[in-house]
Write an enzyme that holds these catalytic residues in place. Structure first.
Site, PDB file in Angstrom:
ATOM      1  N   GLU A  11      -1.747   6.674  -9.777  1.00  0.00           N
ATOM      2  CA  GLU A  11      -1.495   7.213  -8.532  1.00  0.00           C
ATOM      3  C   GLU A  11      -0.160   6.241  -7.905  1.00  0.00           C
ATOM      4  OE1 GLU A  11      -2.843   9.802  -6.876  1.00  0.00           O
ATOM      5  OE2 GLU A  11      -4.107  10.410  -8.212  1.00  0.00           O
TER       6      GLU A  11
ATOM      7  N   CYS B  18       1.341   5.836   1.186  1.00  0.00           N
ATOM      8  CA  CYS B  18       2.056   6.425   0.107  1.00  0.00           C
ATOM      9  C   CYS B  18       2.628   7.805   0.348  1.00  0.00           C
ATOM     10  CB  CYS B  18       1.242   6.611  -1.134  1.00  0.00           C
ATOM     11  SG  CYS B  18      -0.140   7.349  -1.122  1.00  0.00           S
TER      12      CYS B  18
END
Ligand code: NAD
Length: 476
Positions: free
Chosen positions: A219, A253
């Site tokens: 991720e 993010c």
């Protein structure tokens, strides 16, 4: 659990890892009820320690309590509740249709736990991004070792406390430490590694995993674009973009990294963004630094990096349209909007990961799409607009996720896969998709005893066998 010296750490990591082998075999046959019990324990602990979680995050980077509730606690409890509700269904072997050449057989997909998992997490949502993957690991029936970030020591300590209170180390363990700890763990032959962090470290993780051919979920991050089209409602878009960018002080993010706005809308959008920032972070005109709702930059290194991004952009001709001020003593940086941005500036080259919003304008959608496609595939792509450009944007670009007329929100959708593509990530998290990452999908084929279709295809290949093979090729 806290280990000190690096050699001690190394051997302790190995001991914990070895101790989880037997549990991983035992857990292979665990029922959905047993796995749900483990999830319920975590949910109860979180409920009882909500204030401790808020406090740790406050100490680590001044995270406002409502933001901790919304972005650290809610996603984890939602993930737990979603797993509890669906786990039995997810675990049930699924029958598949039988293709004609396989007539007489039956096929099912069984999901088995991969076994021993390693979870390496970043600092920006330190509780959520350690415990979220743990929920998927436990749902799938895996054991886990968690290596949280060294940059948020208070939250990492709290995670360690939680895990040691709820699990034996041969089930789930937390190993605290810096990069060396992570490296030592990566040498061990885990059955799955779930890593959340930067693309640069993602490559190191993948390289280490390849030594044992361990599967990975990566991720990662990158530069997620937001497009505001010709017919977007600029007030609506501005409010959503301002929140998505400045929540967690931009250290998200999936925050919109940069903005592409249609020429005809740029003045209106800019004005609405300024109004939205003022309304959210300085409603009484006391200065944004006084706002209890703005987190701080996590450490001095990142503070200096971000200040340098602004200085570099300004030195190369960018204009500060809003904000720009910072305070090194409190690691505060004002929500900042930059215009007149060019490709030579660092701010357009690296993931910003802070409260700086560069804005480009475009005249034709093709150009905006071409710009997005000239960069590595982003983790998220946001499009604001009512028109049929929506489907064009979706069809002509690639990204981990897409959100139309909002941003960041998809993170909370438990039914959607969450993750990146290529440089922004490999594999998917959340709900069923997270469960699958920690599972091996095992095709199980049952044949009957004695005569069956395939018997006719064995040597010696007579005329009949040849005819059957020819018709199989023709028809299937
Ligand atoms: P990072 O990659 O620096 O660190 C992440 C973890 O890896 C930490 O636990 C760290 O100790 C460990 N690590 C660091 N260097 C290592 C090395 N050389 N070898 C082995 N382990 C190492 O990331 P960060 O600064 O903590 O987080 C920010 C990054 O994470 C950003 O790029 C952001 O976009 C990304 N991120 C992605 C997601 C997502 O869900 N896709 C979520 C949050 C953050």
């Amino acid at each position: 659990m806290l280990f000190s010296s690096s050699t001690h750490q190394e051997s302790s990591s190995k001991i914990v890892f070895q101790s989880q082998l037997e549990t991983s075999y035992l857990w292979r046959t665990s029922s959905s009820e047993e796995r749900i019990d483990r999830l319920v324990k975590i949910r109860n602990w979180i409920k009882e320690h909500q204030q401790d979680i808020r406090h740790a995050l406050k100490l680590d980077f001044g995270k406002p309590e409502p933001e901790t509730d919304l972005s650290e606690i809610l996603p984890v409890t939602a993930e737990i509740n979603h797993s509890i509700k669906n786990l039995k269904k997810w675990m049930t072997p699924k029958s598949v249709p039988t293709p004609l050449p396989m007539l007489g057989t039956s096929g099912k997909i069984h999901v088995e736990p991969k076994g021993r998992s390693l979870i390496i997490s970043p600092w920006n949502y330190p509780f959520n991004l350690s415990i979220g993957p743990l929920i998927s690991a436990l749902s799938a029936g895996c054991t886990a070792i968690i290596k949280p970030s060294e940059m948020t020591p208070n939250t990492s300590e709290l995670i360690s406390k939680m895990v040691s209170e709820l699990f034996r180390t041969n089930e789930v363990a937390v190993i605290l430490g810096e990069v060396e700890t992570s490296k030592a763990l990566l040498e061990l032959p885990f059955d799955h590694i779930f890593f959340t962090g930067s693309p640069a470290v993602g490559k190191i993780v993948m390289k280490a995993a390849s030594e044992h051919l361990t599967s990975v979920t990566l991720e990662l991050g990158g530069k997620s674009p937001a497009v505001v089209s010709e017919d977007a409602n600029t007030k609506d878009a501005a409010e959503k973009l301002v929140w998505g960018k400045y929540v967690n002080c931009g250290q998200t993010c999936i925050a919109p990294d940069y903005l592409l706005v249609h020429d005809s809308q740029s003045d209106s959008l800019l004005m609405e963004m300024k109004v939205a920032i003022q309304k959210m972070y300085d409603p009484e005109f006391k200065g944004i630094e006084q706002s209890p709702d703005m987190a701080r930059i996590v450490n001095e290194r990142h503070f200096n990096r971000l200040v340098n991004l602004i200085e570099d952009a300004v030195n190369k001709g960018a204009k500060i349209s809003f904000g720009g001020k910072s305070n090194p003593h409190t690691q505060f940086i004002e929500p900042t909007i930059l215009t007149h941005v060019t490709e030579e500036m660092l701010v357009t080259q690296e993931e910003i990961f802070g409260p700086i919003f560069p804005i480009f304008s475009y005249d034709k959608l093709e150009k905006a799409i071409a710009y997005i496609n000239s960069k590595p595939k982003p983790l998220a792509l946001y499009y604001f607009g009512k028109n049929d450009e929506q489907s064009e944007v979706i069809k002509q670009t690639s990204s981990g996720n897409v959100v139309i007329n909002d941003c960041v929100l998809h993170y909370l959708h438990t039914e959607l896969p969450f993750g990146g593509v290529n440089t922004s990530g490999i594999g998917k998290a959340h709900g069923y998709f997270g469960f699958l990452e920690f599972s091996n999908q095992r095709g199980v084929l049952k044949q009957r005893v004695g005569l069956n279709n395939v018997t006719l295809l064995r040597p010696p290949y007579g005329i009949k066998a040849k005819q059957i093979i020819a018709s199989l090729i023709k028809w299937f």
